[in-house]
Enzyme design. Structure first.
Site, PDB file in Angstrom:
ATOM      1  N   GLY A 191       4.399 -18.976  60.088  1.00  0.00           N
ATOM      2  CA  GLY A 191       3.444 -18.011  59.425  1.00  0.00           C
ATOM      3  C   GLY A 191       2.749 -18.863  58.101  1.00  0.00           C
ATOM      4  N   TYR A 249      12.571  -5.700  48.227  1.00  0.00           N
ATOM      5  CA  TYR A 249      11.406  -6.505  48.521  1.00  0.00           C
ATOM      6  C   TYR A 249      10.430  -6.562  47.362  1.00  0.00           C
ATOM      7  CZ  TYR A 249       7.859  -9.053  50.870  1.00  0.00           C
ATOM      8  OH  TYR A 249       6.811 -10.131  51.037  1.00  0.00           O
ATOM      9  N   GLN A 306       6.145  -0.527  47.216  1.00  0.00           N
ATOM     10  CA  GLN A 306       5.922   0.050  48.470  1.00  0.00           C
ATOM     11  C   GLN A 306       7.075   0.924  48.863  1.00  0.00           C
ATOM     12  OE1 GLN A 306       4.581   1.303  51.174  1.00  0.00           O
ATOM     13  NE2 GLN A 306       3.159  -0.565  51.093  1.00  0.00           N
ATOM     14  N   ILE A 334      -1.127 -10.052  55.752  1.00  0.00           N
ATOM     15  CA  ILE A 334      -1.548 -11.165  56.340  1.00  0.00           C
ATOM     16  C   ILE A 334      -1.236 -11.019  57.822  1.00  0.00           C
ATOM     17  CG2 ILE A 334      -1.482 -13.698  56.400  1.00  0.00           C
ATOM     18  CD1 ILE A 334      -2.855 -12.457  53.874  1.00  0.00           C
TER      19      ILE A 334
END
Length: 240
Positions: A13, A147, A141, A180
């Site tokens: 990634g 996270y 979020q 991304i």
């Protein structure tokens, strides 16, 4: 002699793109990984970048990993803290284990790696630490309190550590990627991803190499006056 960099989560990634960008800049790269030996070996064979396995959430493992890299490649002058995991869920469904796993790896890994390399960087009067945060650490979020907390913590960690390193020639910066085009984002349901892209002013997902270019600059000799900063690379989705 080429400088040596460790990129955590550096074989896949965004981390893979960072490893390749630093190698292209003439830096000797050690790509850390946590799990998949077969994929890491294939990465090394394909790129010529050495891969090293340890858990960045383990304080002692990080110290041992850095020592191994230094014994084999030379003193570590650059660390990119990219390794991260997700364990998503609303707080009513999130277990203590889901919370602790994400904090341990995503935020704890930054501390563990910085602690292992900081003395050497300070003695040599040169160092670059780049921490990969997130747009979700800036804006929050739904379903990601673990996270978002870890990534937000990374931004604060960056600002504080930069003040400790500045007089010793050590810069500490962060990059906050938006969405991304990686395997992690590809796992998002198509209808959800469509809504995400609709909120990005440039109208597309970012590419891993676009994050890697930012990292390469922050790791360069030319970036010596940039420290304590967070570079947002998110297509204009969130301006912080």
């Amino acid at each position: 002699m080429a400088r040596v960099a460790i990129v955590t989560g550096g074989t896949r990634g965004i981390g893979k793109a960072i490893s390749l960008a630093l190698k292209e800049a003439g830096i000797t790269v050690a790509a850390n990984y946590a799990g998949n030996d077969e994929k890491a070996q294939a990465f090394t064979e394909r790129t010529g970048i050495a891969s090293y396995k340890w858990d960045v959430g383990d304080f002692d493992a990080c110290a041992a990993g850095v020592a191994q890299v230094e014994a084999e490649l030379g003193p570590v002058d650059i660390v990119v803290n990219n390794a991260g995991i997700t364990r998503d869920g609303t707080i009513l469904k999130m277990t203590r284990e889901m919370w602790e796993d994400v904090i341990r790896i995503n935020l704890g890994g930054c501390f563990n790696m910085a602690h292992a390399v900081f003395p050497g960087m300070r003695s040599r009067k040169w160092g670059r630490i780049v921490n990969i945060g997130s747009i979700n650490g800036q804006a929050g979020q739904y379903g990601q309190v673990n996270y978002a907390a870890a990534k937000s913590g990374i931004h604060g960690f960056t600002k504080a550590l930069s003040q400790e390193g500045a007089r010793a020639g050590i810069t500490v910066n962060a990059i906050a990627p938006g969405y991304i085009d990686t395997d992690m984002v590809a796992a998002v349901p198509a209808e959800v991803l469509e809504k995400i892209v609709a909120k990005i002013p440039v109208g597309r997902l970012g590419q891993a190499h676009e994050i890697a270019r930012g990292v390469a600059f922050l790791c360069s000799e030319e970036a010596g006056f940039v420290t304590g900063s967070t570079l947002s690379i998110n297509g204009g989705q969130h301006m912080y």
